[in-house]
Design a protein around this motif. Sequence first.
Motif, PDB file in Angstrom:
ATOM      1  N   THR B 177       0.850  -1.193   0.000  1.00  9.09           N
ATOM      2  CA  THR B 177       0.000   0.000   0.000  1.00  9.09           C
ATOM      3  C   THR B 177       0.881   1.238   0.000  1.00  9.09           C
ATOM      4  O   THR B 177       1.952   1.260   0.622  1.00  9.09           O
ATOM      5  CB  THR B 177      -0.922   0.047   1.230  1.00  9.09           C
ATOM      6  OG1 THR B 177      -0.138  -0.024   2.406  1.00  9.09           O
ATOM      7  CG2 THR B 177      -1.933  -1.072   1.205  1.00  9.09           C
ATOM      8  N   GLN B 180      -1.907   4.468   1.640  1.00  6.01           N
ATOM      9  CA  GLN B 180      -3.042   3.630   2.033  1.00  6.01           C
ATOM     10  C   GLN B 180      -3.856   3.111   0.846  1.00  6.01           C
ATOM     11  O   GLN B 180      -4.960   2.608   1.020  1.00  6.01           O
ATOM     12  CB  GLN B 180      -3.945   4.394   3.012  1.00  6.01           C
ATOM     13  CG  GLN B 180      -3.189   4.863   4.262  1.00  6.01           C
ATOM     14  CD  GLN B 180      -3.779   6.102   4.879  1.00  6.01           C
ATOM     15  OE1 GLN B 180      -4.941   6.096   5.185  1.00  6.01           O
ATOM     16  NE2 GLN B 180      -2.974   7.132   5.051  1.00  6.01           N
ATOM     17  N   VAL B 202      -7.159   0.646   1.553  1.00  5.84           N
ATOM     18  CA  VAL B 202      -7.244  -0.766   1.911  1.00  5.84           C
ATOM     19  C   VAL B 202      -6.226  -1.121   2.984  1.00  5.84           C
ATOM     20  O   VAL B 202      -5.237  -0.412   3.185  1.00  5.84           O
ATOM     21  CB  VAL B 202      -7.018  -1.686   0.688  1.00  5.84           C
ATOM     22  CG1 VAL B 202      -8.016  -1.402  -0.408  1.00  5.84           C
ATOM     23  CG2 VAL B 202      -5.591  -1.575   0.189  1.00  5.84           C
ATOM     24  N   ILE B 203      -6.490  -2.237   3.625  1.00  4.27           N
ATOM     25  CA  ILE B 203      -5.517  -2.816   4.553  1.00  4.27           C
ATOM     26  C   ILE B 203      -5.400  -4.306   4.274  1.00  4.27           C
ATOM     27  O   ILE B 203      -6.289  -4.909   3.668  1.00  4.27           O
ATOM     28  CB  ILE B 203      -5.914  -2.603   6.041  1.00  4.27           C
ATOM     29  CG1 ILE B 203      -7.362  -3.008   6.273  1.00  4.27           C
ATOM     30  CG2 ILE B 203      -5.649  -1.198   6.486  1.00  4.27           C
ATOM     31  CD1 ILE B 203      -7.790  -2.935   7.722  1.00  4.27           C
ATOM     32  N   ASN B 204      -4.309  -4.851   4.735  1.00  2.00           N
ATOM     33  CA  ASN B 204      -4.044  -6.288   4.658  1.00  2.00           C
ATOM     34  C   ASN B 204      -4.166  -6.871   3.251  1.00  2.00           C
ATOM     35  O   ASN B 204      -4.798  -7.923   3.064  1.00  2.00           O
ATOM     36  CB  ASN B 204      -4.981  -7.040   5.619  1.00  2.00           C
ATOM     37  CG  ASN B 204      -4.744  -6.644   7.057  1.00  2.00           C
ATOM     38  OD1 ASN B 204      -3.606  -6.443   7.459  1.00  2.00           O
ATOM     39  ND2 ASN B 204      -5.817  -6.515   7.834  1.00  2.00           N
ATOM     40  N   PRO B 205      -3.577  -6.247   2.235  1.00  4.60           N
ATOM     41  CA  PRO B 205      -3.657  -6.854   0.897  1.00  4.60           C
ATOM     42  C   PRO B 205      -2.729  -8.065   0.780  1.00  4.60           C
ATOM     43  O   PRO B 205      -1.615  -8.038   1.292  1.00  4.60           O
ATOM     44  CB  PRO B 205      -3.184  -5.720  -0.018  1.00  4.60           C
ATOM     45  CG  PRO B 205      -2.248  -4.923   0.824  1.00  4.60           C
ATOM     46  CD  PRO B 205      -2.787  -5.011   2.233  1.00  4.60           C
ATOM     47  N   GLU B 217      -8.891  -5.888   2.626  1.00  2.01           N
ATOM     48  CA  GLU B 217     -10.025  -5.274   3.329  1.00  2.01           C
ATOM     49  C   GLU B 217     -10.120  -3.816   2.932  1.00  2.01           C
ATOM     50  O   GLU B 217      -9.101  -3.113   2.903  1.00  2.01           O
ATOM     51  CB  GLU B 217      -9.808  -5.297   4.841  1.00  2.01           C
ATOM     52  CG  GLU B 217      -9.845  -6.623   5.493  1.00  2.01           C
ATOM     53  CD  GLU B 217      -9.443  -6.486   6.946  1.00  2.01           C
ATOM     54  OE1 GLU B 217     -10.064  -5.702   7.697  1.00  2.01           O
ATOM     55  OE2 GLU B 217      -8.453  -7.124   7.329  1.00  2.01           O
ATOM     56  N   TYR B 219     -10.994  -0.059   3.938  1.00  3.09           N
ATOM     57  CA  TYR B 219     -10.703   0.573   5.227  1.00  3.09           C
ATOM     58  C   TYR B 219     -11.819   0.354   6.238  1.00  3.09           C
ATOM     59  O   TYR B 219     -11.583  -0.011   7.361  1.00  3.09           O
ATOM     60  CB  TYR B 219     -10.500   2.083   5.005  1.00  3.09           C
ATOM     61  CG  TYR B 219      -9.126   2.542   5.415  1.00  3.09           C
ATOM     62  CD1 TYR B 219      -8.006   1.795   5.086  1.00  3.09           C
ATOM     63  CD2 TYR B 219      -8.942   3.729   6.113  1.00  3.09           C
ATOM     64  CE1 TYR B 219      -6.749   2.215   5.441  1.00  3.09           C
ATOM     65  CE2 TYR B 219      -7.692   4.166   6.467  1.00  3.09           C
ATOM     66  CZ  TYR B 219      -6.593   3.408   6.133  1.00  3.09           C
ATOM     67  OH  TYR B 219      -5.356   3.821   6.488  1.00  3.09           O
ATOM     68  N   VAL B 220     -12.996   0.670   5.875  1.00  2.00           N
ATOM     69  CA  VAL B 220     -14.110   0.489   6.798  1.00  2.00           C
ATOM     70  C   VAL B 220     -15.213  -0.300   6.118  1.00  2.00           C
ATOM     71  O   VAL B 220     -16.384  -0.073   6.333  1.00  2.00           O
ATOM     72  CB  VAL B 220     -14.651   1.844   7.297  1.00  2.00           C
ATOM     73  CG1 VAL B 220     -13.664   2.457   8.243  1.00  2.00           C
ATOM     74  CG2 VAL B 220     -14.949   2.769   6.140  1.00  2.00           C
TER      75      VAL B 220
END
Lengths: 821, 321
Positions: B177, B180, B202-205, B217, B219-220
């Motif tokens: 990322t 982000q 995104v997170i955890n790609p 995921e 973000y929200v």
Amino acid sequence: MKKFVTISILLILTISFFISPLQAQDLSGLSICIDPGHGINTPNQGPTGLTEHIINVRVARFLESYLKSANVDTVILTVDENSVEPGLSAREDIANQNGVDWFHSIHHNAWNGKLRYTLVLYEEIPYQKVPEWPGESDTMSYLMGFNLWQGYRTTHYSVRGDWSFYGGANGGFNLGVLNDLQMPGELSEATFHDNPGEEVKLRNLNFLQFEGLALYKSFLQYYDAGNWGFAPLGGIIYNKKTSKPIDGATVVLHPSEQTYKTDNYHNGFYSFPELQAGKYVVEVTVPGYEAGIDSIQVAENEFNFLDFYLYPHEAPIVKNSQPAEMDSAFSPYGMIEIEFNREMNTQSVKEALSVEPDFPYVLLWSPDHEKLRIDPKPVLLFGMRYIVTIDTMAHDIFNHPLDGNGDGIVGDPFQLQFTTQKIDLSRPQVLATEPFDLDSSVAISELVRVTFNKPLNEAELTENNIYIRGPMRKKIKINILINNTPSGRSILTLVPLEPLTPATRYNVTLVKAITDSNLIEMEKHFLFQFYTEEVQHNLLVIDNLNTGLNNWSDPMQSLRSQNFDPDSTSWLPDIQLLQDSSRVARLNYSFHADGLLDVSLTGYLEPFRDLQTEDEIGVYLFGDSSLTRFRFYFKDSADSLEAGAWHTIDWYGWKAVHEKIGIDSIFAFDGGTGSLDGQISLAGFQLKGTEGNEGVLFLDDFYLAGKSITSIETKKETTRPKSHILVQSYPNPFSRKLNHTGVSILFKIPNEMGGSPVNVSIYNTLGQKVRELVNQKLQPGQYENFWNGLDEYNQNVPAGVYFFRVQVGNLTETRRLIILN
Amino acid sequence: MRKLFFPVFLFIFIPVSGYAQTTIQPAGKPQRISMKDHFFMRPSWAPSGDKLAFTGANQKGIWILELSSNDIFQLSDKSGAGYKFSWSPDGEYIAYRARYVEKKRARMAIEVVQVESRKIIKLSAKRKRLGLPLWGRDNKTLFFTRNEKLFSVDTGISVTKTLQKRFLPPENEIVFTRYQKLQIAQIDRPDSLEKFLKNTKVINPVLSPDGNYIACEEYVGDLIVLNRATGKRVDLGTGHRPAWSPDGKWVCYMVTEDDGHRYLASDIYISSIDGKRQFNLTQTDELLEMNPNWSPDGTAIAYDELQSGVIYIQKLQYEQN
């Protein structure tokens, strides 16, 4: 969705507008993740529907703007105004993935709609109950707790580890949003959004700005990154008569000529958040009220507050009087007190006042000019009927004439009739002693209590007239405390300042020179003796409560507590002096039915962990003779809870309450077996009351007396907080005859405490404040103040024992002071 | 070193194909891995499948479990090292991002530790804003971001054994990322960036083993699987911290519930990449299972339990419908 985006942009623009460019504070190089708790779907709303998430995001936006203004590299918000409830793991992963330096989660509390204190939680290692990030998140939490408390003026602040906070004696769980972080972080609950009085303030963006400022200040302090560079000023405008906030006030600041119009949410809040330090005049106008005007010296890098209590356009009346109308037994030594409902023109009252029959007197006014004391010189006559009259010439500071009979129509005089008591020539007598005479099994932790049949003259209660002799007829050092009971008795409590020696005879002497309030002496000396028990016990104070109540849970948070009135129940640090303590715990209680308050031990008090047979757990408890009941409870190896016997609080004043392990009876409690097996630790205490029971108890110095305690002095020293204030007084004792300047009180403010609020006050042995000497923020350095032995009405205080307390920020030092005539 | 008492786990490679007709179920009770007074989390299989690495509370330190002997030893005690550390393709090294505090300010450093000798190779100075390290397919090059820019560094490690293809990262690509946002870079051309989901943080790609899909995921938002070739995204619903099956046909992840303060429930789920088949692997009310990681041979999933700090290994049973 479009609507949400528009609202978000407007909110960000609005908050940016509030924040002007600041002086150079340097947080460069840092990345900070701000986590506004909850989401738009979370139904936790306040009484008028304001959701917690919206409050959290608004505060986060303020903090974000302030951090950016201090050159923080990156500020990341985990959620925004429109976010649904994201998972806790996602919030942590956002911080972890971006490798930020710090994580802060913003929340606002809710419980029963009555509370308004500040809570900050940091992560603890499960079971060990020690900070997961020692020196980092716990340090920041204390800064935030203090600053939020200052910015929001909540009742108090509490900083706790999460594992200890959520659960009983064993702890419960970690906050989900903290327990997987790769960096330190904490969660703040600045106040309670379900409290109606707080919710109306939380609707005001300027109020939330103060929370953003408080959090921002904590980051600046933690990273030694400079000060705000400005001096926020805020306040609340109240109706003086109802103490309720007023809407629609116009506040004008001179000389800057800035204007603030209070909102219509019934909070009365105004603010000028980014002033330069200096002196300002604040003028307030509200239709239907007298105008208010006041000045304030606004200090840089501190929250400054100036509240206004505006009088509605009404006539002054007399609210209360002492004695009451037609009192037939008023003490001739007493002062007549008349309380008005508003600030009076003192000169007009003086001219309007007459007494019959005439007697010489001095008039004393309280600082707010609402309370008038008529001090007879020297005293009133015994058995005499008096009439005090204030005629219609008396008026308030706005020239409203007195409504003397309070019928809503001005032009009536006020009249008070009373009769003084007949002379009491009986001698003061000792009714009871604890221990009783020749008692042969007195615990070394005991206090000595002597009950007299009438109020005593405090001036004669000196160490010359009251003493305890031990071996070799040597006097032991004691504190002498006096408490007058509501039934007209006096309780003398003699507090040994060093543990008593086991198997030793002690003689207590009360010299004949002790007098009652009519200055009549005792008939003869009163002597009694007692013997301490023979067991080889030592005494160790485990928690002197001087550093607060962090080891104990709030009884209102306990699921075991029931049928208490939350409005009148609280668990707070206080001062009610015993031994050399600067702090005690105060438990205000009120039960609307048969009920219980439960205070569990959540801190880690090492010697309480493994109690042995015959060890004695105790606490000094200031009773109120309410017949409520107190007991300790314990946890044993079977992880079950067992309770000690109930102690009925039928005494007034300080007394040791204790439980002897393996000797005193144990009762099954909350799944327990009725016996203590294996490793035993203290788990808490409880108070049981019946319908209508209400009052206040004080607790101090939880102690352990046991064979296993070896090094009393060494251990005691290590439990005592180190002083950074270096308080001294001279001369002590202080004689008014020999020294007219007063007793000098010296204290030093260390560099790290510079700019902290400082309070220096004098207290009598009842814990009542006699005089306040200093109440302001001070820079580092050494300061000297003098107290000339006068109370707040500029009257000489009786000779005797007093205490002066120096409070700098959250550090407190208390010292004893003796005043001689 | 501490001996663990649980049955030796035998890995049997089960060929997985035709997932559209396949269901995955737990095979027996999970194996429990714990050590007194230690709290473990975030298990990660070595590429060879003979070791399992995991971290302690708050990502402090790295421990290694030797599956052949059941021994556990601590490989690193560095703060931050346990957050998304990365096994080298040959399974001899672990790269991690350590956290140091100097004058109250956190600084990151990329380091590599040799599992056998525990010798540490420091690959960067202590800096702010360093991203997580990712191994290149050559077992020598390490990639990480610094101030949102992608850097590569030669670890100087010489490859001593033949790397088996099925243990290697996707061909010449890494996912990361930047600001982000999701990006993929060619490892031989770090400046050639391919951007996805431009308006979504995104997170955890994680890149699928064949490099064709990305699971991440929002973000929200939800857990999604993105087809790189078509740009088509499949929404798998609420889910966190995805990990790929070795054949790239399944994703395992955790589904949590919380009240904004504490976790109320958490289970491990498996979903086909089209989202049409989803299984709850754990199905417990009292345990909070989290952080799944699929074994390289596809026969088991390791995960942790939040409240106890215990690592579990759950064998899988593939059934054809």
